[in-house]
Design a protein around this motif. Structure first.
Motif, PDB file in Angstrom:
ATOM      1  N   ALA A  56      77.462  96.265  42.437  1.00 16.70           N
ATOM      2  CA  ALA A  56      76.155  96.119  41.805  1.00 16.70           C
ATOM      3  C   ALA A  56      76.249  95.275  40.538  1.00 16.70           C
ATOM      4  N   THR A  57      77.320  95.465  39.766  1.00 13.56           N
ATOM      5  CA  THR A  57      77.496  94.668  38.541  1.00 13.56           C
ATOM      6  C   THR A  57      77.667  93.187  38.866  1.00 13.56           C
ATOM      7  N   VAL A  58      78.463  92.891  39.891  1.00 13.96           N
ATOM      8  CA  VAL A  58      78.667  91.490  40.293  1.00 13.96           C
ATOM      9  C   VAL A  58      77.355  90.868  40.738  1.00 13.96           C
ATOM     10  N   VAL A  59      76.556  91.612  41.513  1.00 12.89           N
ATOM     11  CA  VAL A  59      75.272  91.076  41.986  1.00 12.89           C
ATOM     12  C   VAL A  59      74.332  90.822  40.814  1.00 12.89           C
ATOM     13  N   ILE A  60      74.271  91.750  39.878  1.00 15.32           N
ATOM     14  CA  ILE A  60      73.375  91.584  38.727  1.00 15.32           C
ATOM     15  C   ILE A  60      73.790  90.377  37.886  1.00 15.32           C
ATOM     16  N   ILE A  61      75.081  90.241  37.657  1.00 15.92           N
ATOM     17  CA  ILE A  61      75.560  89.089  36.883  1.00 15.92           C
ATOM     18  C   ILE A  61      75.267  87.796  37.618  1.00 15.92           C
ATOM     19  N   GLY A  62      75.474  87.806  38.950  1.00 14.88           N
ATOM     20  CA  GLY A  62      75.188  86.601  39.734  1.00 14.88           C
ATOM     21  C   GLY A  62      73.717  86.225  39.684  1.00 14.88           C
ATOM     22  N   LEU A  66      72.085  82.837  38.114  1.00 14.80           N
ATOM     23  CA  LEU A  66      71.183  82.017  38.930  1.00 14.80           C
ATOM     24  C   LEU A  66      69.850  81.821  38.229  1.00 14.80           C
ATOM     25  N   TRP A  67      69.353  82.843  37.572  1.00 13.65           N
ATOM     26  CA  TRP A  67      68.085  82.749  36.858  1.00 13.65           C
ATOM     27  C   TRP A  67      68.218  81.798  35.661  1.00 13.65           C
ATOM     28  N   SER A  68      69.292  81.917  34.934  1.00 10.06           N
ATOM     29  CA  SER A  68      69.462  81.074  33.737  1.00 10.06           C
ATOM     30  C   SER A  68      69.617  79.596  34.087  1.00 10.06           C
ATOM     31  N   ARG A  69      70.183  79.295  35.245  1.00 11.66           N
ATOM     32  CA  ARG A  69      70.451  77.891  35.593  1.00 11.66           C
ATOM     33  C   ARG A  69      69.336  77.266  36.429  1.00 11.66           C
TER      34      ARG A  69
END
Length: 495
Positions: A56-62, A66-69
């Motif tokens: 879940a942490t990896v998905v949230i960070i991903g 993606l949102w920031s870029r």
């Protein structure tokens, strides 16, 4: 000579030496910073040790990257794809989804919200914490594995603690964590125990018989355990004693075992010799499955003596002859008989064992039965002769061969001492209160296997008369399709 603290017979006057230590002043910012760092490190370790939380942490960070870029739209589409994949997985294979995602999420929630939150007060109030040099030491909470019905809480014991110490406090732990009941189990690590916290009892629902295509004599699926998982009863190399009051479900144990033996009855790797001292009233519906069926013979000899129990002695003595023959053949080749078609496992089923050990009127017949039973129970397991016997009264004067059964099942009984007589000393302290089983729960009981430190609470499958008829028909049809070799024996038994 000046007196010393170790001078014998003399009073000493040793005033305490005042010691002054220099205090170290630490700013509040450093204290807060160290506290934050320790918490962050603890969170990182927890995430690394928890696969679901790590994913879940990896998905949230991903998604955040993606949102920031690329903005909100791509990250929203990715989120929908992930949710859709999870929903599709759940619809396609709910069992694997529950096991992989649902149970892990439930375990994480129970660990954080219940056990870790109340661990310290629970240990203190249950007298399981220790105090040394002014500091409090708590047993270490290692992890929680949850299902829909039970939490398995792994705990590392403090020095000097034993499993029995925790078993005595199980009722207090159940009250503290707001669960129905609590039992303590051992693990392969002597310093680690497992607490089974029962939140929902899966044994209140009737268990249906399981259709099986294969047969595993080391673990026949005959019911459901209290953790919601299938319960498997080992028969190869075992004798099984079933103890229970009238209406407790002894028939459920016998018939659920017979149902699981169906494949062996078809290919002749299992044969059934059955004794029903009640004149065949209980087990006659399955007579077509039995190679031999002794239910008493209302005949009288030349001296006018009834021969009701004669057939019981003959069957047991013939089983001893089979055992002796196999011992001669297997000597020096193997230590445990492996059933095969043509050299089957011989299963002897006795519905009311006390009718053979305590209620036989003829002394000569009783001696023959006692001798055969003792030989079969002490030597039969290795030779492929297993016994399943049911009885109501487990007292020694009723069942003198009680201790020769490695597997013992205690269903509902009328007296607390029956639990100890059946399962062994100390089992009631470990939660085996069979005298408290409700009358509307037939087939519920505790199973104790030699070598295991605690019993398992189980509900055996409920087998109806229609299920028995279906079982006989199914085995007959399968035997016919297999070539008819076994069908002839079944039809002759039915006739």
């Amino acid at each position: 000579m000046s007196p010393t603290p170790f001078t014998r017979g003399r009073a000493t006057d040793m005033a305490p030496v005042p010691v002054r230590t220099r205090s170290v002043r630490v700013s509040l910012a450093i204290v807060v910073g160290v506290w934050i760092i320790r918490r962050l490190v603890g969170v990182m370790i927890t995430i690394a040790r928890t696969p679901l939380l790590l994913a879940a942490t990896v998905v949230i960070i991903g998604l955040a990257v993606l949102w920031s870029r690329f903005g909100l739209l791509p990250s929203s589409l990715a989120s929908l794809l992930i949710i859709g994949a999870l929903v599709g997985w759940w619809l396609r294979s709910p069992a694997t989804f529950t096991r992989t995602v649902g149970d892990r999420a439930r375990s994480l929630g129970r660990w954080l919200w219940t056990y870790r939150r109340y661990w310290q007060p629970a240990m203190v109030t249950a007298n399981l914490a220790q105090h040394r040099d002014g500091s409090e030491q708590l047993p270490e909470l290692l992890g929680v594995a949850s299902t829909r019905s039970v939490d398995r809480v792994r705990v590392r014991l403090l020095p000097g603690q034993t499993l029995d110490d925790w078993a005595e406090m199980a009722h207090r732990l159940a009250q503290t964590f707001a669960i129905d009941s609590c039992r303590v189990h051992s693990t392969t690590d002597v310093q680690v125990i497992e607490i089974w916290a029962l939140r929902r009892d899966p044994l209140t629902d009737t268990v249906a018989p399981v259709e099986t295509a294969g047969m595993d004599l080391g673990g026949l699926e005959v019911g459901r355990a209290e953790d919601g998982e299938p319960f498997r009863l080992g028969l190869l190399g075992h004798h099984v004693l079933v103890v229970g009051a009238t209406g407790s479900g002894k028939g459920s144990v016998i018939w659920s075992t017979l149902t699981q033996l169906a494949p062996g009855l078809v290919d002749d790797s299992v044969r059934l010799w059955v004794i029903d001292p009640k004149g065949g009233m209980e087990l006659a519906p399955g007579q077509a499955l039995f190679d031999r069926f002794a239910h008493g013979a209302s005949t009288i000899d030349a001296d006018g003596v009834g021969l009701w129990e004669e057939s019981f002695a003959e069957l047991l003595e013939d089983a001893v002859a089979v055992m002796r023959d196999r011992q001669d053949r297997l000597r020096g080749r193997t230590r445990l008989h492996r059933p095969t078609p043509g050299d089957p496992l011989l299963v002897i089923i006795i519905d009311e064992l006390a009718s053979l050990t305590a209620y036989v009127s003829d002394r000569g017949v009783r001696k023959r039965i006692d001798a055969a039973l003792s030989l079969l129970l002490s030597q039969g397991r290795a030779a492929g002769v297993s016994m399943v016997a049911a009885v109501q009264d487990p007292r020694k004067d009723t069942i003198p061969v009680r201790d020769l059964f490695p597997t013992r099942i205690c269903l509902r009984v009328t007296e607390p001492e029956h639990v100890t007589l059946t399962l062994g000393a100390g089992m009631r302290a470990k939660g085996a209160h069979a005298e408290r089983i409700r009358h509307d729960l037939p087939g519920v009981g505790f199973v104790q296997v030699d070598g295991l430190p605690e019993p398992t609470r189980v509900r055996f499958a409920h087998i109806t008369d229609d299920d028995i008829s279906h079982l006989v028909t199914k085995i007959t049809n399968r035997a016919s399709a297999a070539g008819g070799q076994r069908l002839q024996a079944i039809e002759s038994a039915a006739a």
